[in-house]
Design an enzyme around this catalytic site. Structure first.
Site, PDB file in Angstrom:
ATOM      1  N   GLU A 105      44.834  24.059 -75.739  1.00 18.18           N
ATOM      2  CA  GLU A 105      44.402  24.308 -77.114  1.00 18.18           C
ATOM      3  C   GLU A 105      43.604  25.609 -77.210  1.00 18.18           C
ATOM      4  OE1 GLU A 105      41.884  21.898 -80.565  1.00 18.18           O
ATOM      5  OE2 GLU A 105      42.124  21.059 -78.566  1.00 18.18           O
TER       6      GLU A 105
ATOM      7  N   ASP B   8      59.059   6.782 -69.613  1.00 15.79           N
ATOM      8  CA  ASP B   8      59.316   6.977 -71.038  1.00 15.79           C
ATOM      9  C   ASP B   8      58.410   6.074 -71.863  1.00 15.79           C
ATOM     10  OD1 ASP B   8      60.361   7.108 -73.612  1.00 15.79           O
ATOM     11  OD2 ASP B   8      62.441   7.160 -72.935  1.00 15.79           O
TER      12      ASP B   8
ATOM     13  N   ASP C  32      55.640  18.153 -77.538  1.00 17.65           N
ATOM     14  CA  ASP C  32      56.612  19.243 -77.596  1.00 17.65           C
ATOM     15  C   ASP C  32      57.094  19.406 -79.041  1.00 17.65           C
ATOM     16  OD1 ASP C  32      58.849  20.945 -77.335  1.00 17.65           O
ATOM     17  OD2 ASP C  32      59.219  20.221 -75.304  1.00 17.65           O
TER      18      ASP C  32
ATOM     19  N   ASP D 245      49.371  22.373 -82.458  1.00 18.11           N
ATOM     20  CA  ASP D 245      49.075  23.746 -82.873  1.00 18.11           C
ATOM     21  C   ASP D 245      50.332  24.421 -83.415  1.00 18.11           C
ATOM     22  OD1 ASP D 245      50.451  24.016 -80.460  1.00 18.11           O
ATOM     23  OD2 ASP D 245      49.347  25.815 -79.863  1.00 18.11           O
TER      24      ASP D 245
ATOM     25  N   GLU E 208      47.773   6.837 -74.560  1.00 18.82           N
ATOM     26  CA  GLU E 208      47.877   8.288 -74.738  1.00 18.82           C
ATOM     27  C   GLU E 208      49.229   8.744 -74.207  1.00 18.82           C
ATOM     28  OE1 GLU E 208      45.651  12.531 -73.666  1.00 18.82           O
ATOM     29  OE2 GLU E 208      44.787  10.656 -72.935  1.00 18.82           O
TER      30      GLU E 208
END
Length: 207
Positions: free
Chosen positions: A184, A85, A108, A144, A33
């Site tokens: 969210e 990273d 982002d 979103d 993730e």
């Protein structure tokens, strides 16, 4: 962080290959993730699916600490937290075909046009990710930011290593295993539309 990082933390330094079986102490599938915020959704997914290990990567120290605390408090031994990273992790530290899945939730969007090149979901990243995903593994993205969602769909659809799980070739409904996050919910309250993308890693023979 001081107490739990030595136990469940990973410093992403690009200096060694990781054996995920050793890291988790079992051979359950490992999902990477990338970006987990404060970790609430990650902890929830780990709790509801103990048969899957989650390697969650972020650079946000408060979020790392919070996720470690959630894992500890809820006895979630199927979580490991990486600092650094994710590209270096994928490129330098993970072996080919080692991941059972990849999740990128609300990355982002870099909305300004001059920053679009900083967006994560791009062809080169997908090629790298595909090399570390087992055939059939699920790549799950959610955003979103509608313009980014459209670009994600376009880039993933065009990539030879991935195939859309949706017969119509479009966005997917939010699967039950992805919890509604605080971020969210705030976006939905503002009228944002959340898009999920679910793509399978194409088996090597089908490439």
């Amino acid at each position: 962080m001081q107490r739990l990082w030595p136990k469940w933390g990973l410093d992403i330094d690009g200096r060694r290959k990781i054996d995920l079986t050793d890291m988790f102490g079992n051979d359950k599938p490992v999902v990477l993730e990338i970006g987990f915020g404060m970790g609430e959704a990650t902890a929830q997914m780990a709790a509801t699916d103990p048969a899957t290990n989650i390697l969650a990567v972020d650079v946000h120290t408060p979020g790392q600490g919070n996720l470690l605390n959630l894992a500890d408090r809820n006895s979630l031994s199927n979580i490991r937290v990486g600092n650094g990273d994710a590209i270096i992790l994928l490129r330098e530290m993970l072996r080919p075909d080692s991941l059972g899945g990849l999740r990128v939730y609300f990355p982002d969007p870099w909305p300004k046009k001059r920053h679009h090149k900083r967006r994560l979901i791009q062809p080169d990243f997908l090629t790298l990710a595909a090399s570390r995903l087992k055939p059939g593994a699920l790549l799950h993205c959610a955003t979103d930011w509608e313009p980014y969602a459209e670009v994600m769909l376009e880039v993933l659809t065009a990539h030879p290593d991935f195939e859309n799980t949706q017969p119509d070739g479009g966005f997917a409904p939010r699967p039950d295993f992805r919890p509604l996050t605080r971020f969210e919910s705030q976006g939905l309250d503002k009228g944002h539309v959340v898009h999920d993308l679910l793509f399978h890693r194409v088996p090597h023979s089908a490439r």
